[in-house]
Design an enzyme around this catalytic site. Structure first.
Site, PDB file in Angstrom:
ATOM      1  N   GLY A 104       0.792  -1.221   0.000  1.00  0.00           N
ATOM      2  CA  GLY A 104       0.000   0.000   0.000  1.00  0.00           C
ATOM      3  C   GLY A 104       0.822   1.268   0.000  1.00  0.00           C
ATOM      4  O   GLY A 104       0.303   2.347  -0.295  1.00  0.00           O
ATOM      5  N   GLY A 138      -0.094   6.368   0.994  1.00  0.00           N
ATOM      6  CA  GLY A 138       1.033   5.733   0.331  1.00  0.00           C
ATOM      7  C   GLY A 138       2.386   6.326   0.671  1.00  0.00           C
ATOM      8  O   GLY A 138       3.411   5.887   0.144  1.00  0.00           O
ATOM      9  N   ARG A 195       5.934 -13.501   1.169  1.00  0.00           N
ATOM     10  CA  ARG A 195       5.451 -13.617   2.542  1.00  0.00           C
ATOM     11  C   ARG A 195       4.515 -14.820   2.643  1.00  0.00           C
ATOM     12  O   ARG A 195       3.980 -15.293   1.635  1.00  0.00           O
ATOM     13  CB  ARG A 195       4.689 -12.340   2.930  1.00  0.00           C
ATOM     14  CG  ARG A 195       5.450 -11.041   2.633  1.00  0.00           C
ATOM     15  CD  ARG A 195       4.484  -9.872   2.443  1.00  0.00           C
ATOM     16  NE  ARG A 195       5.177  -8.654   2.008  1.00  0.00           N
ATOM     17  CZ  ARG A 195       5.634  -7.713   2.821  1.00  0.00           C
ATOM     18  NH1 ARG A 195       5.473  -7.843   4.127  1.00  0.00           N
ATOM     19  NH2 ARG A 195       6.244  -6.647   2.356  1.00  0.00           N
ATOM     20  N   ASP A 264       1.465 -11.595   7.043  1.00  0.00           N
ATOM     21  CA  ASP A 264       1.974 -10.777   5.941  1.00  0.00           C
ATOM     22  C   ASP A 264       3.321 -10.153   6.270  1.00  0.00           C
ATOM     23  O   ASP A 264       3.964  -9.576   5.387  1.00  0.00           O
ATOM     24  CB  ASP A 264       0.965  -9.692   5.549  1.00  0.00           C
ATOM     25  CG  ASP A 264       0.565  -8.813   6.720  1.00  0.00           C
ATOM     26  OD1 ASP A 264      -0.074  -9.332   7.647  1.00  0.00           O
ATOM     27  OD2 ASP A 264       0.897  -7.607   6.718  1.00  0.00           O
TER      28      ASP A 264
END
Length: 505
Positions: A104, A138, A195, A264
């Site tokens: 992100g 971001g 991941r 993650d």
């Protein structure tokens, strides 16, 4: 199993290019990522370049320090050969599954091959919005950029598998968090950004075809020896279990608390990744938590091995369609593999702890001796790092307990343990100097203490960077005494303690 085709048809390397990109992940199907361009920075300014790492990656540090290099590091220019993408992944966050997360605020510029022939990702963190941003801007504030640079490079110097930091850049723009903060971009280097959550992304969608593509890619990139196994996917899983068992043990041996150990944030390559709310302990306590969002202590220090095992169980679930023949047989194979985690972790942990205690031989009762010391440290608020460093001197001198005793609120608690420790040392024929040398190599004097990081961040936010640069330099040699920097080895004074850390997103 043949090699993954993506490696056979990776982009050709331009030896004349300032960064010799050789990309493979961007050759995978587009379900794996979003092609995206980094956001530009208004007035980029280089804060720091990791010269040694740049040379390892066959990148000229002088290029990175030039206006052209800073333009690449800030996202203002896409270098020749770069194919910017944001990677897709899912993940369990504090036990709750989120089917779509993804990069992100990070963009993978591409891959390079280092002087030893090993492949690494180059990623910009804080480089703008992607379709995975979930309402975020971001961007990255300067503080988290500085924290990750300091801690990741300190971990590398400690010998712990980790992502690295190639460069930090000021954007010349502000970001809005709890207050207005200066913005920054970190260039992160990783053996990959695969991941557990990457596998969960495709498993959750029932996309077995791309799950197999991902597993084949991961095997080729990280564990190519698994290709020739009778069951390559189980061999792959076994290798990941072993790598993460060793990693968890290394964390526990230096007092490191990851802080947000979601699936993650669990890298299948066995590296420490994502340093948001991480911290090192000062005074030892097994239940220590720093992360402001870990309200129930799920990721407390002592819980980390069990959490890694839990994450590996979730990883096994994604691989079941690929492992063995038939669901029951696959589950049996996965259970047998995950059952080995405990022994693999324990073996790595006690082996490292023996070195910290000056023990060369394996004897019954060593684990109990280690556990008893930790219990006494917790009861007496003993500093984790300083206790083990002081033990090095105590081991070399039969009357050298004073340095360790001073770290215990009740020194007699150490005396009781030390008597048994010295009795155990007497069972080995080893010179005092050889023992001390081995212990010093396992017990750093310098760690990235939280109050030092916070001081560096506060100064940097005010436009002063000397503390940041000096801290990075000191932590590059964590096992050396460096008497001129002795203050960096001291715990926080009253009022300097950092009680909470934050993700920085």
């Amino acid at each position: 199993m043949p090699p993954s085709a993506e490696f056979a048809r990776s982009t050709s390397t331009n030896e004349a290019a300032p960064i010799r990109f050789d990309n493979t992940y961007a050759r995978l199907p587009e379900a794996f990522y979003q092609r995206v361009e980094p956001a530009t920075a208004a007035a980029p300014r280089l804060l720091r370049v990791n010269d040694a790492l740049a040379r390892q990656l066959r990148i000229d540090p002088q290029f990175l320090e030039s206006p052209e290099g800073v333009a690449v590091l800030s996202g203002n220019v896409i270098a020749p050969g770069s194919e910017p993408i944001a990677q897709a992944y899912a993940g369990h966050q504090f036990g709750d599954f989120v089917p779509q997360l993804g990069d992100g605020r990070a963009i993978l510029l591409g891959e390079v091959v280092d002087v030893a022939g090993k492949r690494y990702d180059l990623q910009l963190k804080g480089s703008g919005r992607t379709r995975f941003s979930r309402g975020g801007d971001g961007r990255a504030a300067l503080g988290p950029v500085i924290r990750e640079y300091i801690v990741s490079e300190a971990m590398a110097a400690l010998g712990i598998p980790t992502t690295r930091s190639l460069a930090a850049v000021l954007t010349g723009e502000n970001v809005m968090r709890e207050r207005v903060l200066p913005g920054g971009v970190l260039t992160r280097v990783a053996s990959s950004h695969l991941r557990v959550g990457t596998f969960q992304y495709f498993a959750a969608r029932g996309d077995i075809e791309n799950l197999r593509v991902l597993a084949d890619y991961a095997i080729e990139r990280h564990y190519p020896e698994a290709r020739s196994a009778e069951d390559p996917y189980r061999a792959f899983y076994d290798a990941v279990v072993a790598a993460l068992a060793r990693l968890a043990a290394r964390w526990m041996l230096v007092g490191f608390i990851h802080g947000v150990l979601n699936t993650d944030n669990t890298a299948i390559g066995g590296e420490t990744i994502d340093y948001g709310p991480c911290a090192f302990m000062d005074a030892y306590h097994p239940d220590k938590v720093f992360s402001s969002i870990d309200q129930f202590g799920r990721y407390a220090f002592a819980n980390q091995p069990a959490v890694i095992r839990w994450n590996l169980t979730r990883f096994a679930e994604t691989l079941l369609p690929l492992m063995a023949d038939g669901t029951d047989k696959a589950i049996e194979a996965a259970n047998a593999s995950i059952a080995r985690f405990k022994d693999q972790y324990q073996d790595a942990y006690i082996r490292g702890f023996r070195q910290k205690l000056g023990l060369a031989l394996e004897m019954e009762g060593d684990l109990e001796l280690a556990a008893d010391l930790l219990a006494r440290m917790a009861e007496n608020q003993a500093d984790f790092t300083l206790t083990f460093r002081a033990l090095c001197e105590a081991a070399a001198d039969p009357k050298g307990n004073a340095g360790v005793r001073a770290l215990f609120a009740n020194p007699s608690a150490f005396d009781e343990w030390a008597a048994r420790w010295r009795e155990r040392l007497s069972l080995e024929e080893r010179s005092a100097e050889a023992r001390r040398t081995a212990m010093l190599a396992a017990s750093p004097v310098f760690i990235p203490r939280n109050h030092r990081i916070e001081a560096a961040i506060q100064d940097a936010e005010a436009g002063h960077f000397d503390k940041f640069h000096e801290l990075v330099e000191v932590l590059a040699h964590p096992y050396d005494d460096q008497p001129q920097f002795a203050d960096y080895g001291k715990p926080p004074a009253p009022g300097e303690e950092v009680q909470q850390t934050f993700c920085g997103t």
